[in-house]
Structure formats: structure tokens, C-alpha cells
Design a protein around this motif. Structure first.
Motif, PDB file in Angstrom:
ATOM      1  N   THR A  82       0.854  -1.192   0.000  1.00  0.00           N
ATOM      2  CA  THR A  82       0.000   0.000   0.000  1.00  0.00           C
ATOM      3  C   THR A  82       0.887   1.238   0.000  1.00  0.00           C
ATOM      4  N   LEU A  83       0.384   2.283  -0.672  1.00  0.00           N
ATOM      5  CA  LEU A  83       1.112   3.529  -0.897  1.00  0.00           C
ATOM      6  C   LEU A  83       0.280   4.680  -0.366  1.00  0.00           C
ATOM      7  N   ALA A  84       0.931   5.620   0.315  1.00  0.00           N
ATOM      8  CA  ALA A  84       0.217   6.776   0.855  1.00  0.00           C
ATOM      9  C   ALA A  84      -0.334   7.642  -0.277  1.00  0.00           C
ATOM     10  N   PRO A  85      -1.578   8.121  -0.160  1.00  0.00           N
ATOM     11  CA  PRO A  85      -2.144   8.973  -1.214  1.00  0.00           C
ATOM     12  C   PRO A  85      -1.347  10.253  -1.434  1.00  0.00           C
ATOM     13  N   ARG A  86      -0.685  10.764  -0.402  1.00  0.00           N
ATOM     14  CA  ARG A  86       0.109  11.979  -0.599  1.00  0.00           C
ATOM     15  C   ARG A  86       1.336  11.717  -1.477  1.00  0.00           C
ATOM     16  N   ASP A  87       1.779  10.444  -1.567  1.00  0.00           N
ATOM     17  CA  ASP A  87       2.921  10.093  -2.412  1.00  0.00           C
ATOM     18  C   ASP A  87       2.512   9.704  -3.827  1.00  0.00           C
ATOM     19  N   ALA A  88       1.222   9.493  -4.036  1.00  0.00           N
ATOM     20  CA  ALA A  88       0.768   8.913  -5.303  1.00  0.00           C
ATOM     21  C   ALA A  88       0.894   9.828  -6.523  1.00  0.00           C
ATOM     22  N   PRO A  89       0.664  11.167  -6.431  1.00  0.00           N
ATOM     23  CA  PRO A  89       0.683  11.983  -7.651  1.00  0.00           C
ATOM     24  C   PRO A  89       1.952  11.847  -8.486  1.00  0.00           C
ATOM     25  N   ALA A  90       3.105  11.814  -7.833  1.00  0.00           N
ATOM     26  CA  ALA A  90       4.354  11.711  -8.581  1.00  0.00           C
ATOM     27  C   ALA A  90       4.440  10.394  -9.342  1.00  0.00           C
ATOM     28  N   PHE A  91       3.925   9.333  -8.770  1.00  0.00           N
ATOM     29  CA  PHE A  91       3.969   8.031  -9.445  1.00  0.00           C
ATOM     30  C   PHE A  91       2.946   7.962 -10.573  1.00  0.00           C
ATOM     31  N   ARG A  92       1.807   8.612 -10.411  1.00  0.00           N
ATOM     32  CA  ARG A  92       0.844   8.662 -11.524  1.00  0.00           C
ATOM     33  C   ARG A  92       1.471   9.351 -12.734  1.00  0.00           C
ATOM     34  N   GLU A  93       2.183  10.439 -12.483  1.00  0.00           N
ATOM     35  CA  GLU A  93       2.841  11.155 -13.580  1.00  0.00           C
ATOM     36  C   GLU A  93       3.944  10.298 -14.194  1.00  0.00           C
ATOM     37  N   TRP A  94       4.674   9.591 -13.366  1.00  0.00           N
ATOM     38  CA  TRP A  94       5.751   8.744 -13.860  1.00  0.00           C
ATOM     39  C   TRP A  94       5.208   7.623 -14.747  1.00  0.00           C
ATOM     40  N   ALA A  95       4.016   7.134 -14.441  1.00  0.00           N
ATOM     41  CA  ALA A  95       3.444   6.036 -15.222  1.00  0.00           C
ATOM     42  C   ALA A  95       3.296   6.405 -16.694  1.00  0.00           C
ATOM     43  N   VAL A  96       3.106   7.688 -16.982  1.00  0.00           N
ATOM     44  CA  VAL A  96       2.932   8.137 -18.367  1.00  0.00           C
ATOM     45  C   VAL A  96       4.217   7.947 -19.169  1.00  0.00           C
ATOM     46  N   THR A  97       5.363   8.030 -18.502  1.00  0.00           N
ATOM     47  CA  THR A  97       6.644   7.961 -19.217  1.00  0.00           C
ATOM     48  C   THR A  97       6.969   6.562 -19.714  1.00  0.00           C
ATOM     49  N   GLY A  98       6.448   5.545 -19.044  1.00  0.00           N
ATOM     50  CA  GLY A  98       6.790   4.181 -19.421  1.00  0.00           C
ATOM     51  C   GLY A  98       8.156   3.736 -18.963  1.00  0.00           C
ATOM     52  N   GLU A  99       8.838   4.590 -18.205  1.00  0.00           N
ATOM     53  CA  GLU A  99      10.167   4.247 -17.702  1.00  0.00           C
ATOM     54  C   GLU A  99      10.057   3.238 -16.554  1.00  0.00           C
ATOM     55  N   PRO A 100      11.130   2.492 -16.314  1.00  0.00           N
ATOM     56  CA  PRO A 100      11.069   1.462 -15.267  1.00  0.00           C
ATOM     57  C   PRO A 100      10.836   2.037 -13.865  1.00  0.00           C
ATOM     58  N   THR A 101      10.136   1.248 -13.077  1.00  0.00           N
ATOM     59  CA  THR A 101       9.889   1.524 -11.666  1.00  0.00           C
ATOM     60  C   THR A 101      10.376   0.311 -10.888  1.00  0.00           C
ATOM     61  N   ALA A 102      10.840   0.534  -9.668  1.00  0.00           N
ATOM     62  CA  ALA A 102      11.337  -0.580  -8.862  1.00  0.00           C
ATOM     63  C   ALA A 102      10.553  -0.691  -7.558  1.00  0.00           C
TER      64      ALA A 102
END
Length: 420
Positions: A184-204
Motif C-alpha cells: 500500500t502507498l500513501a495517497p500523498r505520495d501517489a501523484p508523482a507516481f501517476r505522472e511517472w506512469a505516463v513515461t513508461g520508464e522502469p519503476t522498482a
């Protein structure tokens, strides 16, 4: 059941009963003792400390104490983190935990419901706003299962809710609920990851640590007078993190009722049950009711005191939150149909509890397995306060003067139910 040593012969135990379920000083002291025990994960150090303290208290009050043992899952994360470029967030592993190993999992981040979930991706599941508690609810289980079925290598759940935190979610003991690593991920941390998802770059994602199963136990305290008419009062003591607002008031109320009941209810047999394993979908109480003692026919009343019995409420301010000396009304009283008039009278004027619900419409929490086991005359309280299952559920989430009114309500309800 494993029997404990015989209780000491305490000539002043009647005075202990008379100390009063509404004693504010006792409630404050009991709350402080619970809070100071630290994290209460089932079978862990805090759970053990609280269990031994309560065992000592009930033995002093004249009860015969035993321990009902079972095995429960555990996991101590050495590292639990989601990383995308410069973005890094601590996460809460979903129990029972499927670890990634120390090297973690890498893949593109995909927002469930917006992006295609490609095999090997890490899915981000946004929950709607709510006070979340369990991974079994369809709003959680459905999308997570769907993302894994589509090929996701791991899933991060955004627990959107009033605390703003990544919260822990209950799940059954035994095999992991999901076959892939889930966090589970804190909602306050989520916006940056939503934006990152658009790039298609790897996540760890890394979820590494130690775990397995370990012993836990229910405290079973009895005054068996041979009447064959049992009053059972149960409460859980374990939980995620410190769980002070979630569990603490219930423990204090349970302990106050135990001190009171021995002298106040001389014509009934008494069983006070304090369970572990709560985080694993009420594992401890399910283990206990499976033994069939006492039988439903011999049980005059079963009372469960669950989560958020008397946690405090908060003001939402522009600069953050401000604690209030008033109770969080997101708590629910449930009772058997015949006990509904008594429940209304006993808890009149207590926010949330003043409007009880009949078991005809079902029950949740630790009352559910009691009903499933065939016990018919039951009542219980449960709820979800603002910091339910949050790492921030500490001493600030309780205010001792909120506890005695609930204790008094249960005293009134028990006396009325047993007199009919």
C-alpha cells in the motif's frame, strides 16, 4: 487450553471490582499502559506484553486464566520502498507478505483503469476515498486480482482516505491472499507516481525482510460458578502498528468490565476473552469459537468490544489536523433483535452508538465469527477512526474521558440483557 498457575488469594479483590467501570483514573492508566507497549503485531513483543499484563490483572481480580495458543503469520520488513526516477516512497507490505527479494522487481508502472497492464508491469491501483480496513472487500480485492491476472508482477494500492497514510489491510492467515507482491502507498505520495506512469520508464519495488509463522495466544479468563449460564466479553489486543485508538479503548473497557462483573453479576458464569490474530481476519476469535466453549445454548450473552470504541475526533484545518476532546462517531453498535431496545437505552446520547443496528442485517469484525458459530444473544461495537491501521495511530488518537461513558453503556446493556 493451556492452564496458567493458580490465581493468588487476594482478599481485597472485591474492592478491585468496586473500583468502577466508570473510573476515569483507571481508564487513563490502562490506556497509557496499552499505548506504552509499542507495536502490537500478533505474536510480537507488544502483543505479548499486553497479554501478560491483562493476564496478571484478571488473575488479581479472581479469574482463573488460561492461554489458547495458535500460529499466526509475521513479517518484519527490512526494506519496503517504491522507486521511480527521483521519486521514492516507503510502502506497507500486504500481509501475508509475498516478498520481492533484496534485489526487488523492476518494470513499467501502469495505472489500473487507465493504462493497459502489460506482463511484468507494476500496477498502481487507486482506491476511492474511504476508511479502509481489509483487503477482502471487492473495491480492493477485485482490481488487485484483475491486475495480477493481466500479468502485473506487483501491485501498489493507493489507500485514499482521511489519514493521508499508507494503511495496512487485514487479510486471512495462511497462504498469501495474492500470488504477487502487493503493497500500500500513501495517497500523498501517489501523484508523482501517476505522472511517472505516463513515461513508461522502469519503476522498482523492493519488499525484503524476514517472516514466517510464530506462536500467538488468546487470553481466556473464567469465573466458573457452575450455573451453566455464561456471559462472554471479548476484545482483540493485537493490530497493525501501535493501534492505540483502534484497540486501546476496547482493552480499557474490557478490563473495567472484568473488574466490575465478578461482584456485580454473582448469578452468572463469566468468560473474558482477549484475542490475538485480529489482523488476520479475526484469526484468534475464529480459533476460539471453533472449540465450542461455552456452547451457544449455555451462553446468555456474548459482548464484543471492537475497533474505535472511543477514539477521538479531529478538526480538518487548512494547516493540518487538530485533535478534539470529542469522540469519533464512525463507530457502530450491533445487537440481536431482542436486545435492540436495551441497546438504544444503554447508549442513548453517545454519538454513533445511539443508533444501533440489528444482527438481522449481518455483522462485521469479531462479532461475525461469533454469530457464525451459532451464538444468538450478542452485542458488539466496532468502527474505523481516522487513523485506523495507520502508523500514526498513537496516544494522540485517544482521550481518556471518552472511555468511561462507553463502559457505563455496556454495564447497563449487560445488566438489562441478563435480567431478561
Amino acid at each position: 487450553m493451556i492452564k496458567c498457575d493458580a490465581p493468588p488469594d487476594n482478599s481485597n479483590r472485591t474492592a478491585t471490582f468496586k473500583s468502577g467501570a466508570g473510573d476515569l483514573a483507571a481508564a487513563a492508566a490502562d490506556m497509557a499502559r496499552y499505548a506504552n507497549a509499542g507495536p502490537k503485531a500478533s505474536g510480537g513483543e507488544g502483543d505479548e506484553v499486553v497479554g501478560c499484563w491483562l493476564e496478571e490483572q484478571l488473575r488479581f481480580a479472581g479469574y482463573e486464566c488460561g492461554r489458547h495458543p495458535f500460529q499466526t503469520p509475521w513479517f518484519n520488513p527490512g526494506r519496503a520502498v517504491l522507486v521511480a526516477g527521483d521519486h521514492r516512497a516507503e510502502v506497507v507490505p500486504q500481509a501475508p507478505v509475498v516478498p520481492t527479494g533484496p534485489c526487488g522487481i523492476a518494470g513499467p508502472l501502469a495505472l489500473f483503469g487507465r493504462d493497459a497492464i502489460a506482463p511484468g508491469s507494476i500496477a498502481l491501483v487507486d482506491l476511492p476515498h474511504g476508511r479502509w480496513s481489509t483487503a477482502l472487500g471487492e473495491a480492493v480485492f477485485g482490481p488487485v486480482s484483475a491486475a495480477i491476472a493481466a500479468g502485473a508482477a506487483a501491485v501498489a494500492i493507493v489507500t485514499t482516505g482521511p489519514s493521508g497514510d499508507a494503511i495496512a489491510l487485514n487479510a486471512p492467515a495462511g497462504a498469501p491472499l495474492f500470488e504477487r507482491p502487493v503493497v500500500t502507498l500513501a495517497p500523498r505520495d501517489a501523484p508523482a507516481f501517476r505522472e511517472w506512469a505516463v513515461t513508461g520508464e522502469p519503476t522498482a519495488l523492493v519488499v525484503a525482510g524476514e517472516g514466517g509463522t510464530r506462536p500467538a495466544w488468546n487470553l481466556v479468563a473464567t469465573l466458573d460458578r457452575g450455573y451453566g449460564r455464561w456471559l462472554v466479553v471479548s476484545t482483540p489486543r493485537s493490530g497493525w502498528f501501535g493501534c492505540v485508538g483502534e484497540r486501546g479503548p476496547g482493552v480499557a473497557i474490557w478490563l473495567a468490565l472484568a473488574r466490575w462483573a465478578g461482584a456485580a453479576l454473582p448469578d452468572h458464569d463469566l468468560l473474558f476473552l482477549c484475542t490475538s490474530g485480529h489482523e488476520y481476519e479475526n484469526q484468534g476469535i475464529r480459533e476460539f469459537v471453533g472449540g465450542g466453549f461455552p456452547s451457544p445454548d449455555a451462553t446468555s450473552l456474548w459482548v464484543t468490544i471492537g475497533a474505535n470504541a472511543a477514539a477521538r475526533d479531529w478538526h480538518d484545518l487548512a494547516g493540518g489536523l487538530a485533535p478534539l476532546p470529542s469522540v469519533d462517531p464512525q463507530r457502530f453498535l450491533v445487537a440481536s433483535p431482542e436486545l435492540m431496545p436495551h441497546a438504544r437505552a444503554a447508549f442513548a446520547g453517545q454519538p454513533g452508538l445511539e443508533s444501533p443496528y440489528s444482527t438481522e442485517f449481518g455483522a462485521h469484525g469479531e462479532l461475525a465469527p461469533v454469530l457464525e458459530a451459532g451464538y444468538r444473544r450478542v452485542a458488539g461495537v466496532l468502527g474505523v477512526h481516522r487513523f485506523h491501521h495507520s502508523p500514526k495511530d498513537g496516544p494522540v488518537c485517544v482521550f481518556a474521558p471518552l472511555i468511561p461513558p462507553v463502559t457505563a453503556g455496556f454495564r447497563a446493556l449487560i445488566e438489562a440483557a441478563l435480567s431478561n
